[in-house]
Write a protein that holds these residues in place. Structure first.
Motif, PDB file in Angstrom:
ATOM      1  N   MET A  34       0.421   0.071  -1.403  1.00  0.00           N
ATOM      2  CA  MET A  34       0.097   0.120  -2.826  1.00  0.00           C
ATOM      3  C   MET A  34       1.079   1.074  -3.483  1.00  0.00           C
ATOM      4  O   MET A  34       1.434   2.106  -2.904  1.00  0.00           O
ATOM      5  CB  MET A  34      -1.335   0.609  -3.064  1.00  0.00           C
ATOM      6  N   ARG A  71      -4.415   7.439  -2.598  1.00  0.00           N
ATOM      7  CA  ARG A  71      -5.205   6.218  -2.593  1.00  0.00           C
ATOM      8  C   ARG A  71      -6.557   6.463  -1.955  1.00  0.00           C
ATOM      9  O   ARG A  71      -6.722   7.362  -1.126  1.00  0.00           O
ATOM     10  CB  ARG A  71      -4.468   5.064  -1.906  1.00  0.00           C
ATOM     11  N   ALA A  97       0.514  -4.205  -5.140  1.00  0.00           N
ATOM     12  CA  ALA A  97      -0.149  -4.134  -3.842  1.00  0.00           C
ATOM     13  C   ALA A  97       0.179  -5.357  -3.012  1.00  0.00           C
ATOM     14  O   ALA A  97       0.338  -6.462  -3.543  1.00  0.00           O
ATOM     15  CB  ALA A  97      -1.660  -4.027  -4.009  1.00  0.00           C
TER      16      ALA A  97
END
Length: 120
Positions: A34, A71, A97
């Motif tokens: 990501m 994250r 992502a």
């Protein structure tokens, strides 16, 4: 249908801070890398920061020391904390992502973009 939903951004003064959030939604099996990218009119989209699924953090030189990517895998969410903002950080920021859905299909997904404007 998988998608990335971004939030944060807006107008901030030079030297200030802002946090961007991006959540992957849909019937997701797993999320790999990501990251955040940014783009200004007339220029190519550039990498700002990437958080791999293995925990490796990659930053653009312009982001090192000022931006922090993190994250939350439980929430399929990635954050970008931006500090000491400069006028040259003004851009549309896009979340990205790599993920696999519950049907084991691979997706390379982009968010809709969120504008960060740094006023000097």
């Amino acid at each position: 249908q998988v998608q990335l939903v971004e939030s944060g951004g807006g107008l901030v003064q030079a030297g200030g801070s802002v946090r961007l959030s991006c959540t992957a939604s849909g019937d997701i099996y797993t999320v790999y890398d990501m990251g955040w990218y940014r783009q200004t009119p007339g220029k190519e989209r550039e990498m700002v920061a990437v958080h791999t699924s293995m925990g490796t953090l990659n930053y653009a030189d312009s982001a090192k020391g000022r931006f922090t990517i993190s994250r939350d895998d439980a929430e399929n969410t990635v954050y970008l904390h931006m500090n000491s903002l400069k006028s040259e950080d003004t851009a549309t920021y896009y979340c990205h992502a790599d993920l696999v859905d519950a049907s084991y299909r691979y997706f390379d997904v982009w968010g809709q973009g969120t504008l960060v404007t740094v006023s000097s």
